[in-house]
Design an enzyme around this catalytic site. Structure first.
Site, PDB file in Angstrom:
ATOM      1  N   ALA A   1       0.951  -1.451  -0.111  1.00 10.82           N
ATOM      2  CA  ALA A   1       0.195  -0.502   0.022  1.00 10.82           C
ATOM      3  C   ALA A   1       0.796   0.719   0.082  1.00 10.82           C
ATOM      4  O   ALA A   1       0.690   2.245  -0.637  1.00 10.82           O
ATOM      5  CB  ALA A   1      -0.922  -0.053   1.241  1.00 10.82           C
ATOM      6  N   TYR A   2       2.064   1.289   0.660  1.00 11.74           N
ATOM      7  CA  TYR A   2       2.826   2.240   0.962  1.00 11.74           C
ATOM      8  C   TYR A   2       3.586   2.732  -0.221  1.00 11.74           C
ATOM      9  O   TYR A   2       3.593   3.664  -0.641  1.00 11.74           O
ATOM     10  CB  TYR A   2       4.017   2.245   2.215  1.00 11.74           C
ATOM     11  CG  TYR A   2       4.645   3.058   2.370  1.00 11.74           C
ATOM     12  CD1 TYR A   2       4.039   4.550   2.797  1.00 11.74           C
ATOM     13  CD2 TYR A   2       5.876   3.093   1.802  1.00 11.74           C
ATOM     14  CE1 TYR A   2       4.844   5.358   2.739  1.00 11.74           C
ATOM     15  CE2 TYR A   2       6.346   4.228   2.818  1.00 11.74           C
ATOM     16  CZ  TYR A   2       6.562   5.314   2.769  1.00 11.74           C
ATOM     17  OH  TYR A   2       7.610   6.304   2.948  1.00 11.74           O
ATOM     18  N   SER A   3       3.456   1.312  -1.247  1.00 16.42           N
ATOM     19  CA  SER A   3       4.901   1.101  -1.890  1.00 16.42           C
ATOM     20  C   SER A   3       4.156   2.188  -3.362  1.00 16.42           C
ATOM     21  O   SER A   3       3.932   3.118  -3.812  1.00 16.42           O
ATOM     22  CB  SER A   3       5.415   0.194  -2.560  1.00 16.42           C
ATOM     23  OG  SER A   3       6.318  -0.566  -1.844  1.00 16.42           O
TER      24      SER A   3
ATOM     25  N   SER B   1       1.249   3.652  -2.761  1.00 19.42           N
ATOM     26  CA  SER B   1       0.880   5.295  -2.957  1.00 19.42           C
ATOM     27  C   SER B   1       1.899   6.051  -3.419  1.00 19.42           C
ATOM     28  O   SER B   1       1.756   7.123  -3.908  1.00 19.42           O
ATOM     29  CB  SER B   1       0.474   5.903  -1.313  1.00 19.42           C
ATOM     30  OG  SER B   1       1.899   5.991  -0.508  1.00 19.42           O
TER      31      SER B   1
END
Ligand SMILES: NC(=O)c1ccc[n+]([C@@H]2O[C@H](COP(=O)([O-])OP(=O)(O)OC[C@H]3O[C@@H](n4cnc5c(N)ncnc54)[C@H](O)[C@@H]3O)[C@@H](O)[C@H]2O)c1
Length: 248
Positions: free
Chosen positions: A154-156, A158
């Site tokens: 999710a972080y990557s 975003s």
């Protein structure tokens, strides 16, 4: 501390109550800028004010996921000040786990803050920068947006989205004196690291040829130059600050 020339410039920094945002704020103040920080953490804003103690430093409680909140506060600020510089630093990592175990609500929250928050702030502020034919925007992405980190899909994703947004918006604004760039830091010791497991942080560090964490002042120096008038040509670009991890 090396100074840049940011005299008569007003900078708005999201997530500015601590970590990267606060360190950038300090360097901007030393360089002569007026600094307005936005954050959702009231206690941390109070603490930041006690640390900084500068009349050119002010704050608002703003949730970047809420476009109405963002637009309302921008309108308020524009009544008494221009906004020359926008730093999108508000962000979270979210849990570290495989994609198939990711909770839908966690995935959505990470996208809301890291990607949609950056979109909201740019959408609300860019029209005023166009009016002034001046602006410097720096989006704090992450090396994970280029390389992808296992257990951080999710972080990557975003942060990869932030890179796409930066490239598109930079091109849209290239005919004005407005620069839009992103930076891709490796790990630095801020509160955000507490959101990840120790094992994940160790793995991140093991990929960095410099063999250490990024220092806050190293990041702030790069952001200062990108935010200054001296950066009159580079736009729609991604500036790497990953200690040799990512070489493209
Ligand atoms: N520290 C690192 O290792 C690292 C590495 C690469 C990229 N980054 C990125 O740098 C940026 C800053 O991270 P940091 O390390 O300073 O983290 P941090 O946790 O120290 O600071 C982030 C700030 O953002 C604020 N924030 C969170 N959600 C918000 C919202 N909805 N609206 C307004 N403010 C909100 C938090 O309250 C906090 O003050 C983030 O975008 C992060 O993803 C950090």
């Amino acid at each position: 501390m090396h100074k840049f020339d940011l005299k008569n410039k007003t900078a708005l920094i999201t997530g500015g109550a601590q970590g990267f945002g606060l360190d950038i704020a300090k360097k901007f103040l030393v360089s002569g800028a007026n600094v307005i920080i936005w954050d959702i953490d009231k206690a941390q804003i109070k603490k930041a004010k006690r640390i900084v103690k500068n009349n050119n430093f002010s704050s608002y409680i703003v949730d970047v996921t809420n476009f109405n909140n963002v637009a309302r506060v921008v309108k308020k600020i524009i009544k008494y000040s221009k906004i020359d510089i926008l730093i999108n630093s508000a962000g979270i990592t979210g849990p570290t786990t495989q994609l198939w175990n990711y909770k839908i609500k966690d995935w959505k929250q990470i996208m809301e803050i890291n990607l949609n928050g950056t979109f909201h702030c740019c959408k609300a502020i860019v029209p005023y920068m166009i009016k002034n034919n001046y602006g410097r925007i720096v989006n704090i992405a992450s090396v994970s947006g280029k390389d992808g980190n296992a257990n951080a899909s999710a972080y990557s994703s975003s942060k990869a989205g932030v890179l796409g947004l930066t490239k598109s918006l930079g091109k849209e604004l290239a005919k004005y004196n407005i620069a839009v760039n992103a930076i891709t830091p490796a790990g630095a010791k801020t509160r955000i690291l507490n959101q990840m497991t120790k094992k994940h942080v160790k793995q991140m560090l093991s990929k960095v040829p410099r063999g250490r964490f990024l220092e806050l002042n190293e990041l702030s120096s790069m952001v200062c130059w990108l935010s200054s008038e001296e950066n009159s040509f580079s736009t729609a670009a991604v500036f790497d600050i990953s200690g040799g991890r990512s070489t493209y």
